[in-house]
Design a protein around this motif. Structure first.
Motif, PDB file in Angstrom:
ATOM      1  N   PRO A  35       0.829  -1.209   0.000  1.00 48.54           N
ATOM      2  CA  PRO A  35       0.000   0.000   0.000  1.00 48.54           C
ATOM      3  C   PRO A  35       0.860   1.253   0.000  1.00 48.54           C
ATOM      4  CG  PRO A  35      -0.021  -1.039   2.163  1.00 48.54           C
ATOM      5  CD  PRO A  35       0.664  -2.000   1.233  1.00 48.54           C
ATOM      6  N   VAL A  36       0.290   2.352  -0.482  1.00 49.72           N
ATOM      7  CA  VAL A  36       1.039   3.603  -0.513  1.00 49.72           C
ATOM      8  C   VAL A  36       0.973   4.343   0.817  1.00 49.72           C
ATOM      9  CG1 VAL A  36       0.840   3.904  -3.008  1.00 49.72           C
ATOM     10  CG2 VAL A  36      -0.944   4.821  -1.514  1.00 49.72           C
ATOM     11  N   ASN A  53       0.234  18.697  -7.789  1.00 49.82           N
ATOM     12  CA  ASN A  53       0.140  17.918  -6.557  1.00 49.82           C
ATOM     13  C   ASN A  53      -1.083  17.009  -6.618  1.00 49.82           C
ATOM     14  OD1 ASN A  53       2.342  19.309  -5.126  1.00 49.82           O
ATOM     15  ND2 ASN A  53       0.943  21.067  -5.156  1.00 49.82           N
ATOM     16  N   TRP A  54      -0.969  15.851  -5.994  1.00 47.22           N
ATOM     17  CA  TRP A  54      -2.075  14.901  -5.969  1.00 47.22           C
ATOM     18  C   TRP A  54      -2.682  14.825  -4.577  1.00 47.22           C
ATOM     19  CZ3 TRP A  54      -4.486  12.409  -9.888  1.00 47.22           C
ATOM     20  CH2 TRP A  54      -3.878  12.484 -11.143  1.00 47.22           C
ATOM     21  N   TYR A  55      -4.011  14.735  -4.537  1.00 45.01           N
ATOM     22  CA  TYR A  55      -4.735  14.624  -3.286  1.00 45.01           C
ATOM     23  C   TYR A  55      -5.634  13.390  -3.335  1.00 45.01           C
ATOM     24  CZ  TYR A  55      -3.150  19.339  -2.322  1.00 45.01           C
ATOM     25  OH  TYR A  55      -2.355  20.441  -2.094  1.00 45.01           O
ATOM     26  N   VAL A  68      -7.905  13.316   4.068  1.00 44.23           N
ATOM     27  CA  VAL A  68      -7.205  13.836   2.895  1.00 44.23           C
ATOM     28  C   VAL A  68      -5.728  13.474   3.018  1.00 44.23           C
ATOM     29  CG1 VAL A  68      -6.687  15.842   1.461  1.00 44.23           C
ATOM     30  CG2 VAL A  68      -8.810  15.786   2.792  1.00 44.23           C
ATOM     31  N   ALA A  69      -5.156  12.977   1.930  1.00 46.84           N
ATOM     32  CA  ALA A  69      -3.727  12.692   1.855  1.00 46.84           C
ATOM     33  C   ALA A  69      -3.156  13.408   0.640  1.00 46.84           C
ATOM     34  CB  ALA A  69      -3.474  11.189   1.759  1.00 46.84           C
ATOM     35  N   LYS A  70      -1.840  13.567   0.617  1.00 50.68           N
ATOM     36  CA  LYS A  70      -1.193  14.331  -0.442  1.00 50.68           C
ATOM     37  C   LYS A  70       0.075  13.628  -0.893  1.00 50.68           C
ATOM     38  CE  LYS A  70       0.637  19.000  -1.429  1.00 50.68           C
ATOM     39  NZ  LYS A  70       0.944  20.334  -0.855  1.00 50.68           N
ATOM     40  N   ALA A  71       0.377  13.760  -2.207  1.00 47.81           N
ATOM     41  CA  ALA A  71       1.618  13.238  -2.771  1.00 47.81           C
ATOM     42  C   ALA A  71       2.027  14.107  -3.952  1.00 47.81           C
ATOM     43  CB  ALA A  71       1.452  11.785  -3.212  1.00 47.81           C
ATOM     44  N   ASP A  72       3.307  14.027  -4.333  1.00 48.65           N
ATOM     45  CA  ASP A  72       3.754  14.823  -5.481  1.00 48.65           C
ATOM     46  C   ASP A  72       3.517  14.110  -6.804  1.00 48.65           C
ATOM     47  OD1 ASP A  72       5.661  12.863  -5.264  1.00 48.65           O
ATOM     48  OD2 ASP A  72       7.357  14.226  -5.014  1.00 48.65           O
ATOM     49  N   CYS A  73       3.157  12.836  -6.757  1.00 47.82           N
ATOM     50  CA  CYS A  73       2.749  12.109  -7.957  1.00 47.82           C
ATOM     51  C   CYS A  73       1.884  10.934  -7.523  1.00 47.82           C
ATOM     52  CB  CYS A  73       3.948  11.647  -8.794  1.00 47.82           C
ATOM     53  SG  CYS A  73       5.042  10.511  -7.944  1.00 47.82           S
ATOM     54  N   ILE A  74       1.160  10.373  -8.462  1.00 47.58           N
ATOM     55  CA  ILE A  74       0.174   9.357  -8.124  1.00 47.58           C
ATOM     56  C   ILE A  74       0.809   8.122  -7.494  1.00 47.58           C
ATOM     57  CG2 ILE A  74       0.218   8.368 -10.441  1.00 47.58           C
ATOM     58  CD1 ILE A  74      -2.722   7.756 -10.182  1.00 47.58           C
ATOM     59  N   TYR A  75       2.035   7.814  -7.890  1.00 47.25           N
ATOM     60  CA  TYR A  75       2.713   6.625  -7.382  1.00 47.25           C
ATOM     61  C   TYR A  75       3.780   6.985  -6.362  1.00 47.25           C
ATOM     62  CZ  TYR A  75       5.698   8.317 -11.148  1.00 47.25           C
ATOM     63  OH  TYR A  75       6.441   9.112 -11.968  1.00 47.25           O
ATOM     64  N   GLY A  76       3.708   8.203  -5.813  1.00 50.53           N
ATOM     65  CA  GLY A  76       4.730   8.677  -4.895  1.00 50.53           C
ATOM     66  C   GLY A  76       4.460   8.286  -3.459  1.00 50.53           C
ATOM     67  N   ASN A  77       5.098   9.016  -2.547  1.00 48.41           N
ATOM     68  CA  ASN A  77       4.935   8.791  -1.116  1.00 48.41           C
ATOM     69  C   ASN A  77       3.770   9.638  -0.614  1.00 48.41           C
ATOM     70  OD1 ASN A  77       7.224   7.052  -0.857  1.00 48.41           O
ATOM     71  ND2 ASN A  77       8.547   8.853  -0.974  1.00 48.41           N
ATOM     72  N   GLY A 311      -6.658  -1.847   8.549  1.00 49.77           N
ATOM     73  CA  GLY A 311      -8.055  -1.758   8.102  1.00 49.77           C
ATOM     74  C   GLY A 311      -8.144  -2.006   6.615  1.00 49.77           C
ATOM     75  N   ARG A 312      -8.328  -0.927   5.854  1.00 51.34           N
ATOM     76  CA  ARG A 312      -8.307  -1.004   4.391  1.00 51.34           C
ATOM     77  C   ARG A 312      -7.345   0.070   3.884  1.00 51.34           C
ATOM     78  NH1 ARG A 312     -14.548  -0.833   2.836  1.00 51.34           N
ATOM     79  NH2 ARG A 312     -14.619   0.391   4.757  1.00 51.34           N
ATOM     80  N   CYS A 313      -6.226  -0.362   3.325  1.00 48.95           N
ATOM     81  CA  CYS A 313      -5.153   0.543   2.916  1.00 48.95           C
ATOM     82  C   CYS A 313      -5.253   0.870   1.431  1.00 48.95           C
ATOM     83  CB  CYS A 313      -3.796  -0.081   3.197  1.00 48.95           C
ATOM     84  SG  CYS A 313      -3.401  -0.257   4.958  1.00 48.95           S
ATOM     85  N   MET A 314      -4.743   2.047   1.069  1.00 45.53           N
ATOM     86  CA  MET A 314      -4.809   2.526  -0.308  1.00 45.53           C
ATOM     87  C   MET A 314      -3.643   2.017  -1.142  1.00 45.53           C
ATOM     88  SD  MET A 314      -5.184   6.485  -1.638  1.00 45.53           S
ATOM     89  CE  MET A 314      -3.477   7.003  -1.568  1.00 45.53           C
ATOM     90  N   HIS A 315      -3.956   1.616  -2.381  1.00 46.57           N
ATOM     91  CA  HIS A 315      -2.967   1.215  -3.376  1.00 46.57           C
ATOM     92  C   HIS A 315      -3.196   2.063  -4.622  1.00 46.57           C
ATOM     93  CE1 HIS A 315      -1.941  -2.832  -1.516  1.00 46.57           C
ATOM     94  NE2 HIS A 315      -3.022  -2.472  -0.840  1.00 46.57           N
ATOM     95  N   THR A 316      -2.127   2.373  -5.344  1.00 47.79           N
ATOM     96  CA  THR A 316      -2.279   3.107  -6.597  1.00 47.79           C
ATOM     97  C   THR A 316      -1.013   3.015  -7.428  1.00 47.79           C
ATOM     98  OG1 THR A 316      -2.860   5.237  -7.571  1.00 47.79           O
ATOM     99  CG2 THR A 316      -1.475   5.295  -5.632  1.00 47.79           C
ATOM    100  N   SER A 317      -1.164   3.064  -8.771  1.00 48.64           N
ATOM    101  CA  SER A 317      -0.011   3.154  -9.670  1.00 48.64           C
ATOM    102  C   SER A 317      -0.479   3.607 -11.042  1.00 48.64           C
ATOM    103  CB  SER A 317       0.728   1.816  -9.761  1.00 48.64           C
ATOM    104  OG  SER A 317      -0.066   0.842 -10.367  1.00 48.64           O
TER     105      SER A 317
END
Length: 330
Positions: A35-36, A53-55, A68-77, A311-317
């Protein structure tokens, strides 16, 4: 008209030719399946701002009505914004608790609209779809006092997701929550008589809220889906194919999955894939579901959740689009 579009999943790739589906061998490293964020962040949706920026927006958890979470790219930290609750207020029809599946979109005037599933104050066993607006991407979002979809005689409504077509027409897809008035069994709806849980398509005006005409049904559960279909997300490829992501099975059980169907018309008919895109056991995932697809410049990205210790964690790429085929990697 014949064309091809490739859907490559975390666990499986598909070649779609005129809406027929042929499996293609997967190519993915197991370490990419982490998960990210190692926190409970269910039913995620994502959006990029004007600065790149990605939210991500998630269901109630970690002390927030809407996370709300934030990252500098969809597959980032990705990092949870600890000081942000995107929906601190709630409408009078809602309890303000147990708020599910937020989905945020930017409108043509630069403002933002959020769709969410709110627990009904007069009957907390049901949810209805609410809308809220903000001038900034992280909010606070101010809820409309009237729900967007809330017919409790058919079970209420959940899992709304916005979609803007190439011609600028806006739609909202959502699930009629029929299993909330089901007669028992898996997720309340595998004991006869089975209650329908259709996915609906509602055209809206440019404000993302005002309805245009009546909603139309574009999908419903089958026996293979178990208790329901839910969590719709709609996207259009460069070749003009509409891909409707959805989940089936029961979210409390290993049967939960990420599925999809395709059409050459936004209103269908939609042709289902021959097998789910993601399911329990593939690459160590447990009960993956709640997928949301977005365009990422020359790519398509999909975010989803799967069971984790928290619980239920987020994944993305992300994935590349080469101009001839469309690759979707989740």
């Amino acid at each position: 008209m014949y064309f091809s579009s490739i859907l490559a999943a975390t666990a499986l790739s598909f070649l779609i030719v005129s809406a027929s589906v042929i499996p293609v061998p997967p190519s993915r490293r197991a370490e990419d399946d982490a998960p990210v964020m190692n926190i409970d962040f269910a039913d995620p949706s994502i959006l990029e701002d004007d600065e790149g920026n990605w939210y991500a927006f998630g269901t109630t958890g970690n002390g927030k009505h809407i996370q709300v979470a934030k990252a500098d790219c969809i597959y980032g930290n990705w990092s949870l914004l600890d000081d942000v609750d995107a929906l601190p207020q709630y409408a009078s029809w809602s309890t303000g608790s147990n708020t599910w599946a937020p989905d945020v979109h930017q409108l043509s005037d630069g403002s933002f609209v959020m769709y969410y599933s709110g627990e009904v104050a007069d009957n907390p066993s049901h949810h209805c779809i609410g809308t809220a607006t903000s001038d900034t991407i992280t909010g606070p979002y101010i809820p409309e006092e009237e729900p967007f979809a809330c017919n409790l005689t058919v079970g209420g409504a959940i899992d709304a997701s916005g979609f803007e077509d190439d011609d600028g027409t806006r739609y909202v897809v959502y699930k009629v929550d029929g299993n909330s008035i089901g007669h028992g069994g898996s997720c309340g709806n595998t004991v006869q008589p089975i209650v329908p849980t259709p996915i609906m398509l509602q055209e809206v005006e440019s404000d993302g809220v005002t309805k245009v005409g009546d909603a139309v049904q574009i999908l419903d559960r089958t026996e293979d889906d178990g208790p329901y279909v839910e969590a719709p997300s709609l996207i259009r490829t460069e070749k003009g194919m509409y891909i409707l992501f959805f989940s089936s099975g029961c979210y409390l059980e290993p049967s939960y999955n990420v599925n999809y169907a395709t059409s050459m018309s936004v209103s269908g008919p939609y042709t289902r894939a021959k097998q789910p895109l993601l399911r329990t056991g593939e690459y160590g995932l447990q009960a993956p579901g709640g997928a949301t697809a977005v365009h990422v410049r020359d790519k398509i990205g999909v975010v989803y959740h799967a069971n984790c210790q928290e619980g239920r964690c987020m994944h993305t790429s992300p994935t590349d689009i080469d101009g001839r085929d469309v690759d979707v990697v989740i």
